[in-house]
Design a protein around this motif. Structure first.
Motif, PDB file in Angstrom:
ATOM      1  N   ARG A 182       0.849  -1.190   0.000  1.00 42.93           N
ATOM      2  CA  ARG A 182       0.000   0.000   0.000  1.00 42.93           C
ATOM      3  C   ARG A 182       0.879   1.233   0.000  1.00 42.93           C
ATOM      4  O   ARG A 182       1.800   1.357   0.777  1.00 42.93           O
ATOM      5  N   GLY A 183       0.564   2.182  -0.883  1.00 39.49           N
ATOM      6  CA  GLY A 183       1.289   3.437  -0.935  1.00 39.49           C
ATOM      7  C   GLY A 183       0.756   4.418   0.095  1.00 39.49           C
ATOM      8  O   GLY A 183      -0.298   4.211   0.703  1.00 39.49           O
ATOM      9  N   VAL A 184       1.485   5.492   0.301  1.00 38.17           N
ATOM     10  CA  VAL A 184       1.114   6.508   1.277  1.00 38.17           C
ATOM     11  C   VAL A 184      -0.239   7.122   0.920  1.00 38.17           C
ATOM     12  O   VAL A 184      -1.103   7.290   1.785  1.00 38.17           O
ATOM     13  N   LEU A 185      -0.437   7.455  -0.352  1.00 37.34           N
ATOM     14  CA  LEU A 185      -1.710   8.056  -0.761  1.00 37.34           C
ATOM     15  C   LEU A 185      -2.874   7.097  -0.559  1.00 37.34           C
ATOM     16  O   LEU A 185      -3.960   7.507  -0.134  1.00 37.34           O
ATOM     17  N   GLU A 186      -2.652   5.837  -0.845  1.00 31.44           N
ATOM     18  CA  GLU A 186      -3.714   4.848  -0.624  1.00 31.44           C
ATOM     19  C   GLU A 186      -4.091   4.784   0.851  1.00 31.44           C
ATOM     20  O   GLU A 186      -5.271   4.725   1.199  1.00 31.44           O
ATOM     21  N   GLY A 187      -3.089   4.816   1.715  1.00 38.38           N
ATOM     22  CA  GLY A 187      -3.362   4.802   3.155  1.00 38.38           C
ATOM     23  C   GLY A 187      -4.105   6.046   3.601  1.00 38.38           C
ATOM     24  O   GLY A 187      -5.052   5.976   4.383  1.00 38.38           O
TER      25      GLY A 187
ATOM     26  N   THR B 289      -7.331   4.209  16.838  1.00 40.76           N
ATOM     27  CA  THR B 289      -7.466   2.749  16.846  1.00 40.76           C
ATOM     28  C   THR B 289      -8.615   2.306  15.942  1.00 40.76           C
ATOM     29  O   THR B 289      -8.452   1.377  15.147  1.00 40.76           O
ATOM     30  N   GLU B 290      -9.756   2.975  16.042  1.00 40.40           N
ATOM     31  CA  GLU B 290     -10.904   2.633  15.188  1.00 40.40           C
ATOM     32  C   GLU B 290     -10.535   2.746  13.714  1.00 40.40           C
ATOM     33  O   GLU B 290     -10.883   1.888  12.904  1.00 40.40           O
ATOM     34  N   LEU B 291      -9.862   3.833  13.369  1.00 36.87           N
ATOM     35  CA  LEU B 291      -9.512   4.078  11.968  1.00 36.87           C
ATOM     36  C   LEU B 291      -8.461   3.095  11.474  1.00 36.87           C
ATOM     37  O   LEU B 291      -8.542   2.608  10.347  1.00 36.87           O
ATOM     38  N   ALA B 292      -7.475   2.795  12.328  1.00 37.59           N
ATOM     39  CA  ALA B 292      -6.435   1.834  11.935  1.00 37.59           C
ATOM     40  C   ALA B 292      -7.041   0.469  11.656  1.00 37.59           C
ATOM     41  O   ALA B 292      -6.713  -0.184  10.660  1.00 37.59           O
ATOM     42  N   VAL B 293      -7.953   0.038  12.522  1.00 38.57           N
ATOM     43  CA  VAL B 293      -8.616  -1.262  12.330  1.00 38.57           C
ATOM     44  C   VAL B 293      -9.449  -1.246  11.053  1.00 38.57           C
ATOM     45  O   VAL B 293      -9.411  -2.186  10.256  1.00 38.57           O
ATOM     46  N   ALA B 294     -10.200  -0.155  10.848  1.00 33.73           N
ATOM     47  CA  ALA B 294     -11.061  -0.060   9.658  1.00 33.73           C
ATOM     48  C   ALA B 294     -10.257  -0.097   8.369  1.00 33.73           C
ATOM     49  O   ALA B 294     -10.734  -0.600   7.349  1.00 33.73           O
ATOM     50  N   CYS B 295      -9.035   0.440   8.408  1.00 32.18           N
ATOM     51  CA  CYS B 295      -8.209   0.526   7.193  1.00 32.18           C
ATOM     52  C   CYS B 295      -7.212  -0.611   7.062  1.00 32.18           C
ATOM     53  O   CYS B 295      -6.567  -0.752   6.023  1.00 32.18           O
ATOM     54  N   GLY B 296      -7.041  -1.386   8.125  1.00 29.03           N
ATOM     55  CA  GLY B 296      -6.068  -2.481   8.079  1.00 29.03           C
ATOM     56  C   GLY B 296      -4.630  -2.000   8.049  1.00 29.03           C
ATOM     57  O   GLY B 296      -3.786  -2.608   7.402  1.00 29.03           O
ATOM     58  N   VAL B 297      -4.371  -0.885   8.748  1.00 29.37           N
ATOM     59  CA  VAL B 297      -2.993  -0.370   8.844  1.00 29.37           C
ATOM     60  C   VAL B 297      -2.577  -0.355  10.307  1.00 29.37           C
ATOM     61  O   VAL B 297      -3.425  -0.312  11.201  1.00 29.37           O
ATOM     62  N   PRO B 298      -1.276  -0.395  10.566  1.00 24.19           N
ATOM     63  CA  PRO B 298      -0.825  -0.294  11.957  1.00 24.19           C
ATOM     64  C   PRO B 298      -1.252   1.043  12.563  1.00 24.19           C
ATOM     65  O   PRO B 298      -1.360   2.056  11.868  1.00 24.19           O
ATOM     66  N   LYS B 299      -1.469   1.024  13.865  1.00 22.70           N
ATOM     67  CA  LYS B 299      -1.903   2.235  14.563  1.00 22.70           C
ATOM     68  C   LYS B 299      -0.895   3.371  14.389  1.00 22.70           C
ATOM     69  O   LYS B 299      -1.284   4.530  14.198  1.00 22.70           O
ATOM     70  N   SER B 300       0.382   3.052  14.407  1.00 27.17           N
ATOM     71  CA  SER B 300       1.403   4.099  14.246  1.00 27.17           C
ATOM     72  C   SER B 300       1.336   4.733  12.857  1.00 27.17           C
ATOM     73  O   SER B 300       1.507   5.942  12.709  1.00 27.17           O
TER      74      SER B 300
ATOM     75  N   PHE C 127      -6.013   8.045   1.752  1.00 27.24           N
ATOM     76  CA  PHE C 127      -7.386   8.026   1.238  1.00 27.24           C
ATOM     77  C   PHE C 127      -8.233   6.978   1.945  1.00 27.24           C
ATOM     78  O   PHE C 127      -9.434   7.172   2.136  1.00 27.24           O
ATOM     79  N   ALA C 128      -7.631   5.869   2.339  1.00 28.40           N
ATOM     80  CA  ALA C 128      -8.368   4.868   3.111  1.00 28.40           C
ATOM     81  C   ALA C 128      -8.821   5.459   4.448  1.00 28.40           C
ATOM     82  O   ALA C 128      -9.952   5.230   4.886  1.00 28.40           O
ATOM     83  N   LEU C 129      -7.958   6.238   5.090  1.00 27.89           N
ATOM     84  CA  LEU C 129      -8.330   6.888   6.345  1.00 27.89           C
ATOM     85  C   LEU C 129      -9.446   7.909   6.130  1.00 27.89           C
ATOM     86  O   LEU C 129     -10.393   7.986   6.917  1.00 27.89           O
ATOM     87  N   LEU C 130      -9.347   8.685   5.057  1.00 27.62           N
ATOM     88  CA  LEU C 130     -10.392   9.665   4.754  1.00 27.62           C
ATOM     89  C   LEU C 130     -11.726   8.967   4.508  1.00 27.62           C
ATOM     90  O   LEU C 130     -12.769   9.418   4.975  1.00 27.62           O
ATOM     91  N   GLU C 131     -11.690   7.881   3.783  1.00 27.69           N
ATOM     92  CA  GLU C 131     -12.914   7.124   3.511  1.00 27.69           C
ATOM     93  C   GLU C 131     -13.472   6.531   4.802  1.00 27.69           C
ATOM     94  O   GLU C 131     -14.686   6.529   5.019  1.00 27.69           O
ATOM     95  N   ALA C 132     -12.607   6.040   5.671  1.00 28.20           N
ATOM     96  CA  ALA C 132     -13.065   5.491   6.950  1.00 28.20           C
ATOM     97  C   ALA C 132     -13.707   6.587   7.803  1.00 28.20           C
ATOM     98  O   ALA C 132     -14.735   6.356   8.453  1.00 28.20           O
TER      99      ALA C 132
ATOM    100  N   ALA D 159      -1.418   4.887  10.969  1.00 31.37           N
ATOM    101  CA  ALA D 159      -2.642   5.685  10.953  1.00 31.37           C
ATOM    102  C   ALA D 159      -2.403   7.019  11.648  1.00 31.37           C
ATOM    103  O   ALA D 159      -2.796   8.067  11.136  1.00 31.37           O
ATOM    104  N   HIS D 160      -1.730   7.002  12.784  1.00 33.35           N
ATOM    105  CA  HIS D 160      -1.460   8.235  13.527  1.00 33.35           C
ATOM    106  C   HIS D 160      -0.591   9.184  12.708  1.00 33.35           C
ATOM    107  O   HIS D 160      -0.872  10.388  12.611  1.00 33.35           O
ATOM    108  N   ARG D 161       0.458   8.649  12.102  1.00 36.56           N
ATOM    109  CA  ARG D 161       1.361   9.479  11.293  1.00 36.56           C
ATOM    110  C   ARG D 161       0.620  10.110  10.114  1.00 36.56           C
ATOM    111  O   ARG D 161       0.722  11.318   9.871  1.00 36.56           O
ATOM    112  N   LEU D 162      -0.168   9.325   9.396  1.00 40.55           N
ATOM    113  CA  LEU D 162      -0.918   9.849   8.253  1.00 40.55           C
ATOM    114  C   LEU D 162      -1.974  10.859   8.690  1.00 40.55           C
ATOM    115  O   LEU D 162      -2.163  11.892   8.043  1.00 40.55           O
TER     116      LEU D 162
END
Length: 127
Positions: A14-19, A37-48, A21-26, A50-53
């Motif tokens: 997964r690229g940075v932009l995909e991550g 935590t909710e967003l990281a789980v919804a997007c399937g990315v590590p919590k760290s 946009f996945a967070l924005l969609e979530a 998700a926080h950075r993005l």
């Protein structure tokens, strides 16, 4: 082409932009606010990740942070307001809408502005 870039573009990662946009969609799906935590789980990315993005999106005003929760930000609203449908869409729909309006059975009250047929007379039976 770089191996990492190739892996991302061919579905191997997964690229940075995909991550982002996945967070924005979530956030959009969640409706109001959501935590990391909710967003990281919804997007399937590590919590760290998700926080950075999310923090990068906050800096761009694409996301707002309230305490430990995030929501869509004003920059996305401004970008959304600038979106316009394809320039030919209105022209392509003009004739079919005119034909539909011609089927109106009203006796003179006419359709209200923006309506295809008169909802006062024809809505009961259709055009």
């Amino acid at each position: 082409m770089d191996t990492a870039v190739r892996a991302r573009t061919t579905g191997g990662g997964r690229g940075v932009l995909e991550g982002a946009f996945a967070l924005l969609e979530a956030l959009r799906r969640h409706g109001d606010e959501a935590g990391v935590t909710e967003l990281a789980v919804a997007c399937g990315v590590p919590k760290s990740t998700a926080h950075r993005l999310l923090e990068q999106l906050v800096a761009l005003q694409a996301v707002e942070r309230r305490g430990l929760r995030y929501r869509l930000g004003p920059q996305l609203y401004r970008l959304g307001q600038a979106w316009q449908p394809h320039p030919g869409l209105r022209a392509a729909g003009r004739l079919p809408l005119h034909r539909l309006r011609g089927g109106c059975r009203c006796t003179g009250c006419g359709p209200p502005p923006g309506a295809v047929w008169c909802w006062r007379c024809c809505a009961r039976s259709g055009p």
